[in-house]
Scaffold this motif. Structure first.
Motif, short mmCIF file in Angstrom:
data_model
loop_
_atom_site.label_atom_id
_atom_site.label_comp_id
_atom_site.label_asym_id
_atom_site.label_seq_id
_atom_site.Cartn_x
_atom_site.Cartn_y
_atom_site.Cartn_z
N ARG A 79 0.95 -0.98 -0.06
CA ARG A 79 -0.07 0.02 -0.11
C ARG A 79 0.84 1.39 -0.11
NH1 ARG A 79 -2.69 4.14 2.02
NH2 ARG A 79 -4.90 4.23 1.97
N ASP A 80 2.01 1.34 0.84
CA ASP A 80 2.88 2.32 0.78
C ASP A 80 3.46 2.93 -0.81
OD1 ASP A 80 4.33 4.40 2.23
OD2 ASP A 80 5.97 3.10 2.22
N TYR A 131 1.85 -7.41 -4.64
CA TYR A 131 0.65 -7.81 -4.05
C TYR A 131 0.35 -9.19 -4.81
CZ TYR A 131 -1.27 -3.17 -2.79
OH TYR A 131 -1.51 -1.94 -2.01
N GLU A 177 -7.50 3.11 -0.50
CA GLU A 177 -7.86 2.19 0.46
C GLU A 177 -8.34 1.03 -0.29
OE1 GLU A 177 -10.53 1.64 4.16
OE2 GLU A 177 -9.46 3.23 4.05
N ASP A 180 -5.90 -0.71 -2.61
CA ASP A 180 -5.07 -1.75 -2.01
C ASP A 180 -5.89 -2.91 -1.82
OD1 ASP A 180 -2.77 -2.42 -0.03
OD2 ASP A 180 -4.55 -2.20 1.35
N ARG A 184 -5.06 -6.61 -3.20
CA ARG A 184 -4.57 -7.73 -2.16
C ARG A 184 -5.48 -9.09 -2.22
NH1 ARG A 184 -5.65 -6.32 2.97
NH2 ARG A 184 -6.30 -4.24 2.57
#
Length: 192
Positions: A79-80, A131, A177, A180, A184
């Protein structure tokens, strides 16, 4: 005056600055020549015409954006990395609206292949590997990331979010978000 010290690099840089100030559609050899106080013919040693000038400004913008993104991604994952990469695009569009528009300019296949465009794709693929998105799905995931980030940036820069709340920054955080979570939980991931 010796042609105002014109070089191809200075002409293209002036075109990029003009794009940010007046809009990418205003980038013409005559407008750039006025910035240097020279006749348009003086520019034709450095650019072949309006289209060539726009292509060169687009290549400059793509390169600048790729350099910024690479710096932002260094040492990051997940995510970073996603937030850093997307943030570079959003910040660049706000700081350099004309160059951002130039980076969207449709290039012919030869210029596209030689541009920093493939670097952008490789950086997105690196994010996707973090991911564990299957390689076969990278084109789809790259298009998803590009569509969401470019779409948001275009709408924001066009003022589409200025008429209602919440603030665009809040939506941006939520969108990252959601991206992400989507990445994932990508279908077909190893171990899923």
């Amino acid at each position: 005056m010796v042609r105002a010290g014109l070089t191809t690099e200075r002409v293209v840089q002036a075109g990029a600055e003009l794009a940010d100030e007046a809009g990418f559609d205003q980038v013409t050899p005559s407008a750039v020549a006025r910035r240097f106080g020279v006749q348009v013919a003086s520019l034709y040693t450095h650019v072949r015409g309006a289209h060539d000038l726009k292509v060169r400004v687009a290549l400059l913008a793509l390169g600048e954006l790729a350099d910024r993104a690479a710096d932002a991604l260094a040492g990051r994952a997940g995510r970073d990395a996603l937030a850093a990469f997307a943030g570079v695009y959003r910040d660049y569009a706000r700081e350099h609206p004309g160059r951002w528009a130039a980076a969207q300019f449709r290039l012919d296949p030869e210029h596209a292949a030689a541009s920093a465009g493939p670097r952008h794709t490789r950086m997105m693929q690196a994010i996707l590997r973090g991911y564990d998105v299957p390689e076969a799905d990278h084109p789809h995931a790259v298009r998803l990331l590009g569509s969401v980030v470019h779409g948001f940036v275009e709408l924001e820069s066009g003022g589409a979010f200025g008429h209602s709340g919440p603030a665009p920054g809040e939506s941006w955080s939520r969108i990252l978000e959601v991206l992400d979570v989507t990445l994932r939980n990508w279908p077909g991931r190893t171990g899923s």
